[in-house]
Scaffold this motif. Structure first.
Motif, mmCIF file in Angstrom:
data_model
loop_
_atom_site.group_PDB
_atom_site.id
_atom_site.type_symbol
_atom_site.label_atom_id
_atom_site.label_comp_id
_atom_site.label_asym_id
_atom_site.label_seq_id
_atom_site.Cartn_x
_atom_site.Cartn_y
_atom_site.Cartn_z
ATOM 1 N N TRP A 1 -26.485 -53.197 -34.530
ATOM 2 C CA TRP A 1 -25.291 -53.361 -35.356
ATOM 3 C C TRP A 1 -24.899 -52.083 -36.093
ATOM 4 O O TRP A 1 -23.696 -51.843 -36.332
ATOM 5 N N LEU A 2 -25.861 -51.265 -36.438
ATOM 6 C CA LEU A 2 -25.511 -49.960 -37.020
ATOM 7 C C LEU A 2 -24.819 -49.085 -35.995
ATOM 8 O O LEU A 2 -23.948 -48.278 -36.328
ATOM 9 N N GLY A 3 -25.202 -49.233 -34.711
ATOM 10 C CA GLY A 3 -24.515 -48.495 -33.639
ATOM 11 C C GLY A 3 -23.067 -48.908 -33.526
ATOM 12 O O GLY A 3 -22.185 -48.066 -33.298
ATOM 13 N N ILE A 4 -22.786 -50.215 -33.702
ATOM 14 C CA ILE A 4 -21.397 -50.694 -33.658
ATOM 15 C C ILE A 4 -20.600 -50.116 -34.819
ATOM 16 O O ILE A 4 -19.476 -49.621 -34.649
ATOM 17 N N ALA A 5 -21.217 -50.167 -36.018
ATOM 18 C CA ALA A 5 -20.538 -49.619 -37.195
ATOM 19 C C ALA A 5 -20.307 -48.122 -37.047
ATOM 20 O O ALA A 5 -19.240 -47.599 -37.412
ATOM 21 N N GLN A 6 -21.281 -47.426 -36.490
ATOM 22 C CA GLN A 6 -21.161 -45.981 -36.303
ATOM 23 C C GLN A 6 -20.023 -45.649 -35.349
ATOM 24 O O GLN A 6 -19.228 -44.721 -35.600
ATOM 25 N N THR A 7 -19.900 -46.390 -34.261
ATOM 26 C CA THR A 7 -18.827 -46.144 -33.287
ATOM 27 C C THR A 7 -17.458 -46.325 -33.930
ATOM 28 O O THR A 7 -16.547 -45.514 -33.725
ATOM 29 N N LYS A 8 -17.305 -47.390 -34.721
ATOM 30 C CA LYS A 8 -16.020 -47.638 -35.374
ATOM 31 C C LYS A 8 -15.691 -46.561 -36.409
ATOM 32 O O LYS A 8 -14.551 -46.090 -36.512
ATOM 33 N N LEU A 9 -16.697 -46.133 -37.175
ATOM 34 C CA LEU A 9 -16.458 -45.107 -38.190
ATOM 35 C C LEU A 9 -16.106 -43.774 -37.552
ATOM 36 O O LEU A 9 -15.211 -43.057 -38.037
ATOM 37 N N LEU A 10 -16.782 -43.417 -36.472
ATOM 38 C CA LEU A 10 -16.476 -42.164 -35.789
ATOM 39 C C LEU A 10 -15.077 -42.187 -35.184
ATOM 40 O O LEU A 10 -14.347 -41.189 -35.237
ATOM 41 N N ALA A 11 -14.692 -43.337 -34.626
ATOM 42 C CA ALA A 11 -13.350 -43.457 -34.050
ATOM 43 C C ALA A 11 -12.283 -43.329 -35.135
ATOM 44 O O ALA A 11 -11.257 -42.657 -34.955
ATOM 45 N N LYS A 12 -12.542 -43.966 -36.287
ATOM 46 C CA LYS A 12 -11.595 -43.886 -37.404
ATOM 47 C C LYS A 12 -11.519 -42.467 -37.954
ATOM 48 O O LYS A 12 -10.441 -41.968 -38.302
ATOM 49 N N PHE A 13 -12.655 -41.791 -38.004
ATOM 50 C CA PHE A 13 -12.687 -40.416 -38.511
ATOM 51 C C PHE A 13 -11.900 -39.474 -37.592
ATOM 52 O O PHE A 13 -11.176 -38.591 -38.057
ATOM 53 N N LYS A 14 -12.012 -39.675 -36.278
ATOM 54 C CA LYS A 14 -11.309 -38.806 -35.328
ATOM 55 C C LYS A 14 -9.802 -39.037 -35.369
ATOM 56 O O LYS A 14 -9.013 -38.108 -35.204
ATOM 57 N N ARG A 15 -9.378 -40.297 -35.589
ATOM 58 C CA ARG A 15 -7.940 -40.586 -35.668
ATOM 59 C C ARG A 15 -7.317 -39.973 -36.907
ATOM 60 O O ARG A 15 -6.170 -39.554 -36.908
ATOM 61 N N SER A 16 -8.109 -39.904 -37.967
ATOM 62 C CA SER A 16 -7.588 -39.330 -39.211
ATOM 63 C C SER A 16 -7.644 -37.816 -39.168
ATOM 64 O O SER A 16 -6.847 -37.138 -39.758
#
Length: 528
Positions: free
Chosen positions: A513-528
């Motif tokens: 589940w930390l891997g899922i959270a990490q993927t979402k945070l990295l994707a959000k960081f790249k979009r910003s």
């Protein structure tokens, strides 16, 4: 041209090498084994015959002297920094051994040796048995507390002689010294053949089926570990330098025999969950060639902990389930886990915190891996489109594939790097969480009352499988076949996790589940 000028260099080297190799092989496999006068090496294994032939049969039975008890048994308690020991005048034996402050539940002491039934006299730990007429009732001669040790002296007199047993209990380690002195009544007409019996560790609340193992130092000096069910009936060892038993959490073993008491060592199969170690000594009296009638042996009776082993005998580290290639990583992770527990006071939360730390360490690699994996997915999608479009035109397919590679490059394997780094960490941590005594009876929250056994309601395995399925569903554009295979893999991993200790299952669940959270945070960081 003479002979040496005609001789090719290879023609000389090859035969010479073969000759040297053959000579070494003959010496190693045939002559070196008989280099000692006796032909017997310490730690060498043997299988004894059932009748007295070249080797005498193993002697696992005890013939006690039938005399009346001289009063009530005297029990003596010895307190050390980590354990409480109770000795008894019955057999001058170690009757009880209880450890404190070891498990995740500090208020739950662990007992590895308990007093046997009155009818089972031979089950007493550190019983000294003779070939005939073994004394059972001893007298406590003295007790002395000297520095960090406690010394207990016992004596038994019987028609054929006397036995003295002196225990030295070390309070700052899990070491017990046993000194034995035999005095035949008439050395000219009788002899005494001693054997020492000592128990395997047994923690009653823990399921012990097929857990107890024999541990023996072999001829090469390394430690052999053999499960109880794989031991050969009648198997023994000549003068092993380390001999005993272990289970999931504890070791009971001889670690030092300075005067060479042990001539042979073997086991008695007490029941389905226990092994009794037997050390067979030399005969004393009847004009034997024995140089002395007094010996000192040292034993380790304690938990499977590196720090405790280091104080007594480093060879015992080979009994650890996390010994071997990944041992340094395992020891480091165990040290981190203990440090986190000292602050959080709950091993479940300590495992969660350690999962965060592992993810944090792998974050720099994961960041680049996300881009690499996305590029790989895009490349595969375009390649599948080209293959479908030009499936009947091989030349055009090759041309378009080359153009695609030239334009986008061939995606590398950098996306697999975090996975490759996770493998040694996972292996090392799985061994720690499966065998660390700290997790025994260590509660987490709610339904998990013991992190050392599997999740009773399979909540963690189910949540782990759901996390992997959710992670797959969140990836857009995935091939349906690939999604199906990932779902199947998630179910398989969930089933495997169901049989793991709850502590390890908790780590896998949190990591997913930390891997899922990490993927979402990295994707959000790249979009910003």
């Amino acid at each position: 041209m003479n002979f040496f000028e005609r001789m090719n260099f290879k023609d000389l080297v090859v035969p010479l090498s073969l000759a040297l190799l053959t000579t070494w092989g003959l010496h190693y496999f045939f002559f070196s084994k008989n280099s000692e006068e006796t032909g017997i090496r310490a730690g060498q294994s043997f299988v004894a015959p059932k009748n007295k032939q070249e080797l005498k049969p193993l002697n696992t039975e005890v013939d006690f002297i039938d005399v009346q008890r001289p009063g009530f048994a005297t029990r003596t308690e010895v307190e050390t920094h980590g354990a409480r020991l109770i000795f008894s005048t019955d057999g001058a034996s170690l009757e009880s051994l209880e450890f404190k402050h070891l498990a995740g539940c500090p208020a739950c002491p662990l007992s590895t040796i308990e007093a046997p039934a009155e009818v089972d006299k031979a089950a007493r730990c550190f019983l000294v048995a003779l070939d005939h007429e073994t004394p059972y009732y001893y007298t406590l001669v003295s007790r002395q507390d000297v520095g960090d040790t406690t010394e207990l002296l016992y004596q038994a007199d019987f028609p054929k002689g006397s036995i003295q047993k002196k225990y030295t209990v070390h309070k700052d380690t899990y070491k017990i010294d046993l000194e034995i002195k035999l005095e035949p009544q008439n050395p000219e007409t009788s002899k005494l053949e001693p054997r020492i019996f000592f128990s395997s560790p047994f923690v009653a609340p823990i399921e012990q089926t097929d857990v107890v193992s024999a541990i023996v130092s072999n001829e090469k000096g390394s430690l052999d570990k053999v499960g109880r069910d794989r031991l050969t009936v009648g198997q023994g060892w000549f003068s092993p330098r380390l001999f005993g038993t272990d289970d999931r959490y504890f070791v009971n073993a001889l670690v030092e025999d300075a005067q060479g008491f042990v001539q042979r060592a073997y086991y008695k199969f007490a029941d389905k969950t226990k092994l009794t170690s037997i050390l067979e000594g030399p005969a004393v009296g009847l004009k034997t060639e024995t140089c002395c009638n007094q010996w000192k042996l040292s034993f380790y009776f304690g938990p499977k902990e590196s720090a405790a082993f280091a104080k007594v005998d480093n060879r015992l580290e080979q009994t650890l389930d996390y010994a071997g290639f990944f041992a340094p990583i395992s020891k480091f992770l165990l040290a981190v886990l203990r440090m986190l527990y000292s602050y959080l006071k709950n091993y479940g939360f300590a495992i969660i915190a350690m999962t965060f730390l592992v993810k944090l360490v792998l974050l720099p690699f994961s960041y680049g891996a996300e881009d690499s994996m996305q590029k790989r997915a895009d490349f595969d999608k375009k390649l599948r489109h080209i293959q479908q479009k030009y499936k009947n035109e091989p030349d055009m397919l090759a041309q378009e594939r080359a153009a695609l590679i030239q334009k986008h490059g061939m995606p590398g394997l950098s996306g697999c790097l975090p996975l490759l780094l996770q493998v040694p960490i996972f292996i090392a941590l799985s061994r720690v969480l499966s065998s660390a005594i700290e997790l025994y009876q260590a509660p987490f929250i709610g339904w998990i009352h013991d992190l050392s056994v599997r999740d009773p309601y399979f909540v963690l395995p189910i949540v782990t499988a759901l996390g992997m399925i959710f992670q797959t569903a969140q990836k857009p554009g995935n091939d349906p076949k690939q999604q199906l295979s990932t779902v199947v893999m998630a179910l398989v991993i969930g089933a495997v996790t169901a049989n793991l200790a709850a502590g390890l299952a908790l780590y896998i669940c949190m990591f997913t589940w930390l891997g899922i959270a990490q993927t979402k945070l990295l994707a959000k960081f790249k979009r910003s």
